[in-house]
Scaffold this active site. Sequence first.
Site, PDB file in Angstrom:
ATOM      1  CE  LYS A 140      -0.430  -9.323 -12.927  1.00 40.93           C
ATOM      2  NZ  LYS A 140      -0.264  -8.974 -11.499  1.00 40.93           N
ATOM      3  CG  ASP A 169       0.557  -5.347 -11.246  1.00 42.78           C
ATOM      4  OD1 ASP A 169       1.498  -4.842 -10.589  1.00 42.78           O
ATOM      5  OD2 ASP A 169      -0.126  -6.297 -10.816  1.00 42.78           O
ATOM      6  CD  GLU A 203      -1.564  -3.288  -8.989  1.00 42.83           C
ATOM      7  OE1 GLU A 203      -1.589  -4.307  -8.281  1.00 42.83           O
ATOM      8  OE2 GLU A 203      -2.454  -3.032  -9.832  1.00 42.83           O
ATOM      9  CG  ASP A 228      -0.761  -5.554  -5.214  1.00 42.50           C
ATOM     10  OD1 ASP A 228      -1.183  -5.943  -4.113  1.00 42.50           O
ATOM     11  OD2 ASP A 228      -0.877  -6.233  -6.246  1.00 42.50           O
ATOM     12  CE  LYS A 252      -2.191  -9.031  -5.121  1.00 44.57           C
ATOM     13  NZ  LYS A 252      -3.124  -8.869  -6.235  1.00 44.57           N
TER      14      LYS A 252
END
Length: 309
Positions: A140, A169, A203, A228, A252
Amino acid sequence: MNPPYQVQWHPYQVPLAFPLTTAYGCWTHREGIILQLTDEHGQTSQGEVAPLPWFGTETLDQAREFCQQLSGCITSDQIQAIPDYLPCCQFAFGGAEWGLWEQFVEPLSLRYCQLLPTGKSVLTYLETVQHLPCQTVKWKIGIEDIATEQALFLTMLQRLPPHTHLRLDANGSLTLDEATQWLKLLSHQQKVIHKSIQIEYLEQPLPPDHLRELFTLAQSFPTVIALDESVASLPQLQRLYDQGWEGIYVLKGAIMGDPRRLHQWLTHHPIKVIFSSVFETAIARQQVLRLAQQWNLTNYAVGFSPLQG
């Protein structure tokens, strides 16, 4: 008219194995609802409501209110009519009904992804761990200042084992200038990285409402961009598809409504899909992986950690 299902449900709260720090803050517990449907023959199947309000889903209180007003039963028609502002309830009841029709066992063929610690903790982790449990890892970014994170990234590259597949991400937290800086760095590093480390994608570098800029970035750099937050619901997925997004769609599944509806959509829309976790329990996990078994990009890991033990 089909007889109604009997409904039992209860809220749950479980600690995450490790606190998760993202651009949204620190997340320490997963809260949700486990429900069970029982049909007229006494067969049972479970579903899970795993809200993610910062992605635009209902809150846990809204899901609880919906379950309370059912008075212990629900019909198949009522499941189909659960409103779109309750996508996690749609997923839970739809997935539970799907489970009454078809049993599912998590396939051994899926590959999994490990989430690395954020910030400088990643370096300590890589120094101490003997081997990574997954060939694919995610880190992240957008949590600390960009200079600090890029310096950590360059050091991390030297400590990752050979043949690692790396995903970054940002959770939509970067500015356009920061995203450009990251993509320049990633494009350069992919050319010079040794040990066969592969940077799979960046991402969601920008917020979902910066769609024009996301398209421009995707067309300007060789590093793949995956979206995302921009596809947190089936209507958002349809809109992005209609606008011609050719990159990766990170879905998701547990927050995108009835899994049967998503399955049907994917049947008619060929896209590059990677399914991702919302830190749900094994109940929702199995239902999302049922989709992943058929639709996840071949040779790419799903965005789930492997089961422990």
